[in-house]
Design a protein around this motif. Structure first.
Motif, PDB file in Angstrom:
ATOM      1  N   ALA A  73      19.824   1.764  26.439  1.00  0.00           N
ATOM      2  CA  ALA A  73      19.680   2.448  27.923  1.00  0.00           C
ATOM      3  C   ALA A  73      18.832   3.584  27.479  1.00  0.00           C
ATOM      4  O   ALA A  73      19.122   4.247  26.812  1.00  0.00           O
ATOM      5  N   VAL A  74      18.014   3.756  28.646  1.00  0.00           N
ATOM      6  CA  VAL A  74      17.113   5.057  28.498  1.00  0.00           C
ATOM      7  C   VAL A  74      17.015   5.800  29.717  1.00  0.00           C
ATOM      8  O   VAL A  74      17.079   5.137  30.987  1.00  0.00           O
ATOM      9  N   SER A  75      16.953   7.073  29.667  1.00  0.00           N
ATOM     10  CA  SER A  75      16.649   7.852  30.656  1.00  0.00           C
ATOM     11  C   SER A  75      16.230   9.093  30.440  1.00  0.00           C
ATOM     12  O   SER A  75      15.903   9.462  29.289  1.00  0.00           O
ATOM     13  N   GLY A  76      15.411   9.830  31.298  1.00  0.00           N
ATOM     14  CA  GLY A  76      14.900  11.020  31.116  1.00  0.00           C
ATOM     15  C   GLY A  76      13.019  10.930  31.386  1.00  0.00           C
ATOM     16  O   GLY A  76      12.647   9.880  31.715  1.00  0.00           O
ATOM     17  N   PRO A  77      12.694  11.891  31.283  1.00  0.00           N
ATOM     18  CA  PRO A  77      13.058  13.378  31.365  1.00  0.00           C
ATOM     19  C   PRO A  77      13.735  13.964  32.234  1.00  0.00           C
ATOM     20  O   PRO A  77      13.934  13.042  33.408  1.00  0.00           O
ATOM     21  N   PHE A  78      14.349  15.093  32.501  1.00  0.00           N
ATOM     22  CA  PHE A  78      15.235  15.883  33.180  1.00  0.00           C
ATOM     23  C   PHE A  78      14.319  16.052  34.639  1.00  0.00           C
ATOM     24  O   PHE A  78      13.433  16.879  34.492  1.00  0.00           O
ATOM     25  N   GLY A  79      14.473  15.567  35.486  1.00  0.00           N
ATOM     26  CA  GLY A  79      13.428  15.476  36.781  1.00  0.00           C
ATOM     27  C   GLY A  79      12.696  14.555  37.046  1.00  0.00           C
ATOM     28  O   GLY A  79      11.723  14.636  37.914  1.00  0.00           O
ATOM     29  N   ALA A  80      12.430  13.490  36.041  1.00  0.00           N
ATOM     30  CA  ALA A  80      11.528  12.540  36.259  1.00  0.00           C
ATOM     31  C   ALA A  80      12.110  11.233  36.715  1.00  0.00           C
ATOM     32  O   ALA A  80      13.343  11.249  37.065  1.00  0.00           O
ATOM     33  N   VAL A  81      11.569  10.166  36.865  1.00  0.00           N
ATOM     34  CA  VAL A  81      11.957   8.987  37.376  1.00  0.00           C
ATOM     35  C   VAL A  81      11.713   7.791  36.423  1.00  0.00           C
ATOM     36  O   VAL A  81      10.809   7.916  35.566  1.00  0.00           O
ATOM     37  N   LYS A  82      12.417   6.762  36.431  1.00  0.00           N
ATOM     38  CA  LYS A  82      12.194   5.541  35.479  1.00  0.00           C
ATOM     39  C   LYS A  82      10.897   4.999  35.436  1.00  0.00           C
ATOM     40  O   LYS A  82      10.474   4.081  34.578  1.00  0.00           O
ATOM     41  N   CYS A 111      13.784  14.401  26.603  1.00  0.00           N
ATOM     42  CA  CYS A 111      13.865  15.853  27.224  1.00  0.00           C
ATOM     43  C   CYS A 111      15.267  16.207  27.593  1.00  0.00           C
ATOM     44  O   CYS A 111      16.430  15.986  26.655  1.00  0.00           O
ATOM     45  N   GLY A 112      15.652  16.718  28.936  1.00  0.00           N
ATOM     46  CA  GLY A 112      17.130  17.048  29.127  1.00  0.00           C
ATOM     47  C   GLY A 112      18.060  15.923  29.147  1.00  0.00           C
ATOM     48  O   GLY A 112      19.060  16.148  28.575  1.00  0.00           O
ATOM     49  N   TRP A 113      17.465  14.711  29.038  1.00  0.00           N
ATOM     50  CA  TRP A 113      18.366  13.413  28.859  1.00  0.00           C
ATOM     51  C   TRP A 113      18.745  13.138  27.418  1.00  0.00           C
ATOM     52  O   TRP A 113      19.556  12.415  27.134  1.00  0.00           O
ATOM     53  N   GLY A 114      18.170  13.939  26.259  1.00  0.00           N
ATOM     54  CA  GLY A 114      18.350  13.874  25.147  1.00  0.00           C
ATOM     55  C   GLY A 114      19.634  14.668  24.818  1.00  0.00           C
ATOM     56  O   GLY A 114      20.678  13.975  24.087  1.00  0.00           O
ATOM     57  N   GLY A 115      19.615  15.668  25.486  1.00  0.00           N
ATOM     58  CA  GLY A 115      21.123  16.533  25.242  1.00  0.00           C
ATOM     59  C   GLY A 115      22.379  15.541  25.937  1.00  0.00           C
ATOM     60  O   GLY A 115      23.338  15.555  25.553  1.00  0.00           O
ATOM     61  N   MET A 116      21.862  14.924  26.970  1.00  0.00           N
ATOM     62  CA  MET A 116      23.129  14.382  27.805  1.00  0.00           C
ATOM     63  C   MET A 116      23.298  13.109  27.066  1.00  0.00           C
ATOM     64  O   MET A 116      24.570  12.617  26.994  1.00  0.00           O
ATOM     65  N   TYR A 167       2.049  11.401  37.494  1.00  0.00           N
ATOM     66  CA  TYR A 167       2.391  11.910  38.792  1.00  0.00           C
ATOM     67  C   TYR A 167       3.186  10.710  39.423  1.00  0.00           C
ATOM     68  O   TYR A 167       2.800   9.437  39.236  1.00  0.00           O
ATOM     69  N   HIS A 168       4.362  10.778  40.035  1.00  0.00           N
ATOM     70  CA  HIS A 168       4.914   9.764  40.707  1.00  0.00           C
ATOM     71  C   HIS A 168       5.601  10.399  42.020  1.00  0.00           C
ATOM     72  O   HIS A 168       6.086  11.467  41.946  1.00  0.00           O
ATOM     73  N   LYS A 169       5.610   9.515  43.098  1.00  0.00           N
ATOM     74  CA  LYS A 169       5.848  10.271  44.329  1.00  0.00           C
ATOM     75  C   LYS A 169       7.495  10.298  44.429  1.00  0.00           C
ATOM     76  O   LYS A 169       7.954  11.215  45.364  1.00  0.00           O
ATOM     77  N   ARG A 170       8.301   9.894  43.595  1.00  0.00           N
ATOM     78  CA  ARG A 170       9.825   9.929  43.613  1.00  0.00           C
ATOM     79  C   ARG A 170      10.110  11.033  42.653  1.00  0.00           C
ATOM     80  O   ARG A 170      11.216  11.382  42.574  1.00  0.00           O
ATOM     81  N   SER A 171       9.292  11.257  41.672  1.00  0.00           N
ATOM     82  CA  SER A 171       9.587  12.462  40.793  1.00  0.00           C
ATOM     83  C   SER A 171       9.906  13.711  41.152  1.00  0.00           C
ATOM     84  O   SER A 171       8.938  14.320  41.870  1.00  0.00           O
ATOM     85  N   LEU A 172      10.908  14.393  40.878  1.00  0.00           N
ATOM     86  CA  LEU A 172      11.343  15.778  41.417  1.00  0.00           C
ATOM     87  C   LEU A 172      10.302  16.669  40.676  1.00  0.00           C
ATOM     88  O   LEU A 172       9.737  17.618  41.392  1.00  0.00           O
ATOM     89  N   ASN A 173      10.041  16.379  39.382  1.00  0.00           N
ATOM     90  CA  ASN A 173       9.019  17.267  38.812  1.00  0.00           C
ATOM     91  C   ASN A 173       7.590  17.222  39.491  1.00  0.00           C
ATOM     92  O   ASN A 173       6.916  18.342  39.388  1.00  0.00           O
ATOM     93  N   SER A 174       7.302  16.123  39.799  1.00  0.00           N
ATOM     94  CA  SER A 174       5.918  16.072  40.392  1.00  0.00           C
ATOM     95  C   SER A 174       5.870  16.438  41.759  1.00  0.00           C
ATOM     96  O   SER A 174       4.762  16.811  42.360  1.00  0.00           O
ATOM     97  N   ASN A 175       6.915  16.916  42.179  1.00  0.00           N
ATOM     98  CA  ASN A 175       7.101  17.377  43.671  1.00  0.00           C
ATOM     99  C   ASN A 175       7.763  18.561  44.121  1.00  0.00           C
ATOM    100  O   ASN A 175       7.267  19.580  43.466  1.00  0.00           O
ATOM    101  N   ASP A 176       8.935  18.584  44.602  1.00  0.00           N
ATOM    102  CA  ASP A 176       9.582  19.703  45.194  1.00  0.00           C
ATOM    103  C   ASP A 176      10.514  20.215  43.945  1.00  0.00           C
ATOM    104  O   ASP A 176      11.409  21.157  44.467  1.00  0.00           O
ATOM    105  N   GLY A 177      11.001  19.315  43.186  1.00  0.00           N
ATOM    106  CA  GLY A 177      11.853  19.991  42.236  1.00  0.00           C
ATOM    107  C   GLY A 177      13.214  19.754  42.672  1.00  0.00           C
ATOM    108  O   GLY A 177      13.589  18.956  43.614  1.00  0.00           O
ATOM    109  N   TRP A 178      14.269  20.086  41.722  1.00  0.00           N
ATOM    110  CA  TRP A 178      15.685  20.196  42.186  1.00  0.00           C
ATOM    111  C   TRP A 178      15.789  21.052  43.164  1.00  0.00           C
ATOM    112  O   TRP A 178      15.311  21.859  43.550  1.00  0.00           O
ATOM    113  N   ASN A 179      17.419  20.758  43.718  1.00  0.00           N
ATOM    114  CA  ASN A 179      17.600  21.642  44.748  1.00  0.00           C
ATOM    115  C   ASN A 179      17.733  23.174  43.974  1.00  0.00           C
ATOM    116  O   ASN A 179      18.164  23.050  42.593  1.00  0.00           O
TER     117      ASN A 179
END
Length: 322
Positions: A53-62, A132-137, A228-240
């Motif tokens: 199972a793979v995830s990350g980076p933090f604020g990215a999408v699959k 990235c941040g999902w490495g720590g997770m 760049y991806h349209k659903r990526s937080l880091n590519s757009n407006d980021g986290w809350n």
């Protein structure tokens, strides 16, 4: 009832391989959120497979780095899933764009739930990989989930450390933390009054000439055609703006020294974040732990550079430790 929409067309930032089969799947975590993932498997597989199972980076999408990793490892004989964490991407969770030390660790464990019960998977050969941040997770999940037999982290961030101490630990003092808490709690008040959460902003755009190198590094990936991806937080407006607040007082990886399964930590020696991997590795115990430093690689080189990411080494590591 989850309100999720799953994209049917291929919309990754990397090309689809004709060496693997691909499908969209969903699974639930223990909080009832539906997580959406891409499943990759070698074509013509005729026996139960080891799985990752793979995830990350933090604020990215699959559709970004995690999917690339999953596809490349499927080409090397694994059944893999790359998933969107709760509150992000195509996965469910309201309000959107929140992060949680607990829920996000649970996301990895829920992915393991899916894999160990899958008829195509050898339940005794399950691994996870966090970028990235999902490495720590991933390390956090490995410290609690004994079903995980091997863990790989790539260009790792410890999200507790970065939120509580700042970059390079420059805000590691009570006064700095207090001022940050005041700011975040004031923002909570405003968000509650206004009935919506202010976004913190993704990677800065336009890029200032005097931006630190690591900001330019992120821009080169998230804000360009490269990643760049349209659903990526880091590519757009980021986290809350308050989305990562709980990491300040809820540390992850507290018991990494008790991880008995195998761990491989990978980082580039030119990455601004390399100190985090080196420090986490020092906490690990046992002769099945390995630190691999990639010469001349920066943080985002390990997001997508097929000439730098040691996929053969990663595959060998999993096979040796399953």
């Amino acid at each position: 009832m989850d309100n999720i929409e799953i994209t049917k067309e291929w919309d990754k930032v990397f090309p689809k391989s004709d060496e693997v089969n691909h499908e969209k799947i969903t699974f639930k975590n223990k909080y009832g959120f539906s997580l959406v993932a891409d499943l990759y498997e070698p074509k013509d597989a005729n026996e139960k497979l080891p799985a990752i199972a793979v995830s990350g980076p933090f604020g990215a999408v699959k559709e970004q780095s995690s999917g690339l990793y999953a596809q490349e490892l499927a080409k090397r004989g694994f059944l893999t899933i790359a998933f969107d964490p709760s509150f992000t991407g195509e996965s469910s969770g309201e309000p959107r764009y929140m992060a949680s030390p607990d829920i996000n660790t649970e996301d990895f464990q829920a992915a393991v739930d899916f894999l160990v019960t899958n008829d195509k998977v050898d339940a005794d050969k399950i691994g996870i990989l966090g970028i990235c941040g999902w490495g720590g997770m991933a390390l956090n999940a490995a410290s609690i989930d004994t079903r995980i037999k091997a863990t790989v982290t790539s260009t790792m961030y410890n999200m507790t450390r970065i939120n509580a101490k700042g970059y390079f630990d420059e805000a590691d003092n009570p006064d700095a933390r207090y001022e940050m808490k005041v700011m975040l709690n004031n923002q909570r008040t405003e968000d509650y009054k206004n009935g919506e959460y202010v976004r913190a902003g993704g990677v800065v755009d336009p890029l200032p000439d005097d931006a630190p190198f690591f900001v330019k590094d992120y821009y080169d990936y998230y804000k360009t055609e490269r990643g760049y991806h349209k659903r990526s937080l880091n590519s757009n407006d980021g986290w809350n703006a308050i989305g990562c607040m709980s990491f300040i007082s809820q540390p992850i990886i507290a018991y990494s020294n008790e991880i008995r399964s195998a761990v491989l930590i990978i980082h580039g020696d030119k990455a601004h974040s390399c100190y985090m991997s080196k420090d986490e590795f020092e906490k690990l115990e046992g002769d099945n732990k390995e630190l691999l430093i990639i010469p001349d690689a920066v943080h985002t080189d390990l997001y997508d550079d097929l000439d730098i990411i040691p996929f053969d080494k990663i595959a060998e590591f999993y096979k040796e430790n399953f």
